[in-house]
Motif scaffolding. Structure first.
Motif, PDB file in Angstrom:
ATOM      1  N   PRO A 294       2.260 -30.313 -88.854  1.00 27.22           N
ATOM      2  CA  PRO A 294       1.351 -30.884 -87.890  1.00 27.22           C
ATOM      3  C   PRO A 294       0.241 -30.329 -86.289  1.00 27.22           C
ATOM      4  CG  PRO A 294       3.692 -31.417 -88.183  1.00 27.22           C
ATOM      5  CD  PRO A 294       2.974 -30.147 -89.104  1.00 27.22           C
ATOM      6  N   GLN A 295       0.904 -29.870 -85.766  1.00 23.57           N
ATOM      7  CA  GLN A 295       0.545 -29.303 -84.664  1.00 23.57           C
ATOM      8  C   GLN A 295      -1.041 -28.839 -85.148  1.00 23.57           C
ATOM      9  OE1 GLN A 295       3.056 -26.572 -82.702  1.00 23.57           O
ATOM     10  NE2 GLN A 295       2.505 -27.525 -80.692  1.00 23.57           N
ATOM     11  N   ALA A 296      -0.840 -27.602 -86.153  1.00 28.90           N
ATOM     12  CA  ALA A 296      -2.834 -27.265 -86.545  1.00 28.90           C
ATOM     13  C   ALA A 296      -3.236 -27.795 -87.057  1.00 28.90           C
ATOM     14  CB  ALA A 296      -1.294 -25.924 -88.482  1.00 28.90           C
ATOM     15  N   ALA A 297      -2.601 -28.745 -88.176  1.00 28.21           N
ATOM     16  CA  ALA A 297      -3.461 -30.833 -88.697  1.00 28.21           C
ATOM     17  C   ALA A 297      -3.926 -31.082 -87.215  1.00 28.21           C
ATOM     18  CB  ALA A 297      -2.578 -31.532 -89.048  1.00 28.21           C
ATOM     19  N   MET A 298      -3.631 -31.339 -85.723  1.00 28.35           N
ATOM     20  CA  MET A 298      -3.993 -31.930 -84.681  1.00 28.35           C
ATOM     21  C   MET A 298      -5.894 -31.021 -84.369  1.00 28.35           C
ATOM     22  SD  MET A 298      -0.885 -33.823 -83.244  1.00 28.35           S
ATOM     23  CE  MET A 298      -0.833 -32.655 -81.101  1.00 28.35           C
ATOM     24  N   MET A 299      -5.078 -29.527 -83.898  1.00 29.24           N
ATOM     25  CA  MET A 299      -6.111 -28.828 -83.387  1.00 29.24           C
ATOM     26  C   MET A 299      -7.154 -28.652 -84.309  1.00 29.24           C
ATOM     27  SD  MET A 299      -3.307 -26.088 -82.816  1.00 29.24           S
ATOM     28  CE  MET A 299      -4.457 -24.653 -82.468  1.00 29.24           C
ATOM     29  N   LEU A 300      -7.365 -28.779 -85.878  1.00 33.77           N
ATOM     30  CA  LEU A 300      -8.073 -28.606 -86.730  1.00 33.77           C
ATOM     31  C   LEU A 300      -8.489 -30.500 -87.690  1.00 33.77           C
ATOM     32  CD1 LEU A 300      -6.297 -25.782 -89.347  1.00 33.77           C
ATOM     33  CD2 LEU A 300      -8.599 -25.285 -87.248  1.00 33.77           C
ATOM     34  N   ASP A 301      -8.345 -31.192 -86.702  1.00 34.23           N
ATOM     35  CA  ASP A 301      -8.788 -32.289 -86.748  1.00 34.23           C
ATOM     36  C   ASP A 301     -10.277 -32.508 -87.088  1.00 34.23           C
ATOM     37  OD1 ASP A 301      -8.141 -35.481 -87.551  1.00 34.23           O
ATOM     38  OD2 ASP A 301      -9.094 -35.671 -85.978  1.00 34.23           O
ATOM     39  N   ASP A 302     -11.096 -32.061 -86.840  1.00 34.73           N
ATOM     40  CA  ASP A 302     -12.238 -32.326 -86.389  1.00 34.73           C
ATOM     41  C   ASP A 302     -13.070 -30.530 -86.992  1.00 34.73           C
ATOM     42  OD1 ASP A 302     -12.341 -30.834 -84.105  1.00 34.73           O
ATOM     43  OD2 ASP A 302     -13.425 -31.702 -83.085  1.00 34.73           O
ATOM     44  N   LYS A 303     -12.699 -29.821 -87.449  1.00 32.56           N
ATOM     45  CA  LYS A 303     -13.055 -29.114 -87.329  1.00 32.56           C
ATOM     46  C   LYS A 303     -13.229 -28.612 -89.041  1.00 32.56           C
ATOM     47  CE  LYS A 303     -12.080 -26.605 -83.377  1.00 32.56           C
ATOM     48  NZ  LYS A 303     -12.576 -28.386 -82.553  1.00 32.56           N
TER      49      LYS A 303
ATOM     50  N   GLN B 180     -13.654  -7.721 -97.945  1.00 34.49           N
ATOM     51  CA  GLN B 180     -11.847  -8.473 -97.875  1.00 34.49           C
ATOM     52  C   GLN B 180     -12.334  -9.857 -97.738  1.00 34.49           C
ATOM     53  OE1 GLN B 180      -8.502  -7.106 -97.910  1.00 34.49           O
ATOM     54  NE2 GLN B 180      -7.718  -9.373 -96.863  1.00 34.49           N
ATOM     55  N   LEU B 181     -11.051 -11.329 -98.105  1.00 39.58           N
ATOM     56  CA  LEU B 181     -11.717 -12.542 -98.073  1.00 39.58           C
ATOM     57  C   LEU B 181     -11.497 -12.610 -96.740  1.00 39.58           C
ATOM     58  CD1 LEU B 181     -12.784 -14.872 -99.191  1.00 39.58           C
ATOM     59  CD2 LEU B 181     -10.048 -15.152 -99.997  1.00 39.58           C
ATOM     60  N   ARG B 182     -12.123 -13.338 -96.189  1.00 41.26           N
ATOM     61  CA  ARG B 182     -11.956 -14.195 -94.220  1.00 41.26           C
ATOM     62  C   ARG B 182     -11.741 -15.499 -94.506  1.00 41.26           C
ATOM     63  NH1 ARG B 182      -8.450  -9.591 -92.748  1.00 41.26           N
ATOM     64  NH2 ARG B 182      -9.998  -7.969 -92.711  1.00 41.26           N
ATOM     65  N   PHE B 183     -11.282 -15.681 -93.422  1.00 43.33           N
ATOM     66  CA  PHE B 183     -11.237 -17.600 -93.583  1.00 43.33           C
ATOM     67  C   PHE B 183     -11.337 -17.456 -91.856  1.00 43.33           C
ATOM     68  CE2 PHE B 183      -8.838 -17.982 -97.542  1.00 43.33           C
ATOM     69  CZ  PHE B 183     -10.079 -18.964 -98.408  1.00 43.33           C
ATOM     70  N   THR B 184     -12.503 -18.729 -91.667  1.00 47.22           N
ATOM     71  CA  THR B 184     -12.654 -18.848 -90.158  1.00 47.22           C
ATOM     72  C   THR B 184     -13.147 -20.630 -90.558  1.00 47.22           C
ATOM     73  OG1 THR B 184     -15.076 -18.606 -91.159  1.00 47.22           O
ATOM     74  CG2 THR B 184     -13.981 -16.602 -90.433  1.00 47.22           C
ATOM     75  N   VAL B 185     -12.969 -20.735 -89.096  1.00 44.63           N
ATOM     76  CA  VAL B 185     -12.667 -22.382 -88.554  1.00 44.63           C
ATOM     77  C   VAL B 185     -13.648 -22.182 -87.703  1.00 44.63           C
ATOM     78  CG1 VAL B 185     -11.188 -24.409 -87.628  1.00 44.63           C
ATOM     79  CG2 VAL B 185     -10.144 -21.989 -89.113  1.00 44.63           C
ATOM     80  N   ALA B 186     -14.478 -23.622 -87.974  1.00 47.14           N
ATOM     81  CA  ALA B 186     -15.753 -23.832 -87.260  1.00 47.14           C
ATOM     82  C   ALA B 186     -15.895 -25.194 -86.902  1.00 47.14           C
ATOM     83  CB  ALA B 186     -17.292 -23.367 -87.811  1.00 47.14           C
ATOM     84  N   ALA B 187     -16.860 -25.545 -85.974  1.00 50.58           N
ATOM     85  CA  ALA B 187     -16.904 -27.496 -85.945  1.00 50.58           C
ATOM     86  C   ALA B 187     -17.383 -27.970 -87.555  1.00 50.58           C
ATOM     87  CB  ALA B 187     -18.243 -27.517 -84.483  1.00 50.58           C
ATOM     88  N   ASP B 188     -17.316 -28.876 -87.312  1.00 47.36           N
ATOM     89  CA  ASP B 188     -17.106 -29.716 -88.260  1.00 47.36           C
ATOM     90  C   ASP B 188     -18.896 -30.280 -88.607  1.00 47.36           C
ATOM     91  OD1 ASP B 188     -17.145 -30.561 -91.015  1.00 47.36           O
ATOM     92  OD2 ASP B 188     -16.192 -31.964 -90.080  1.00 47.36           O
TER      93      ASP B 188
END
Length: 93
Positions: free
Chosen positions: A64-73, A84-92
């Motif tokens: 739940p907290q991660a979902a809120m943090m990533l809501d618009d990502k 090596q596989l890397r996952f990144t988070v960016a603005a949607d």
């Protein structure tokens, strides 16, 4: 809600399609205050209060907290110089 790039979807499907990975698995993203960020792990099933994102078989479980943090990502994936596989988070976009 978090979105997945085409690359991230493909890489997640590749991970969970491995014959050694049980059916129903997905990548779980959780808030980790001790680490000061988010953790990404392979999970056999979502936790009771997780949001489940399933984009064409690419399953992501969001605490739940991660979902809120990533809501618009957007979650993206790429291989670094060492393969090596890397996952990144960016603005949607």
């Amino acid at each position: 809600m978090l979105t997945l790039t085409d690359t991230a979807s493909t890489e997640i499907r590749n991970i969970i399609a491995d014959p050694e990975v049980p059916d129903g698995c997905g990548l779980r993203i959780a808030n980790d205050p001790a680490a000061g960020g988010l953790t990404l792990t392979l999970a056999t099933a979502p936790a009771e209060d997780d949001q489940v994102l399933d984009e064409n078989g690419a399953r992501v479980f969001l605490e739940p907290q991660a979902a809120m943090m990533l809501d618009d990502k957007a979650l993206d994936a790429a291989h670094d110089d060492n393969g090596q596989l890397r996952f990144t988070v960016a603005a949607d976009a």
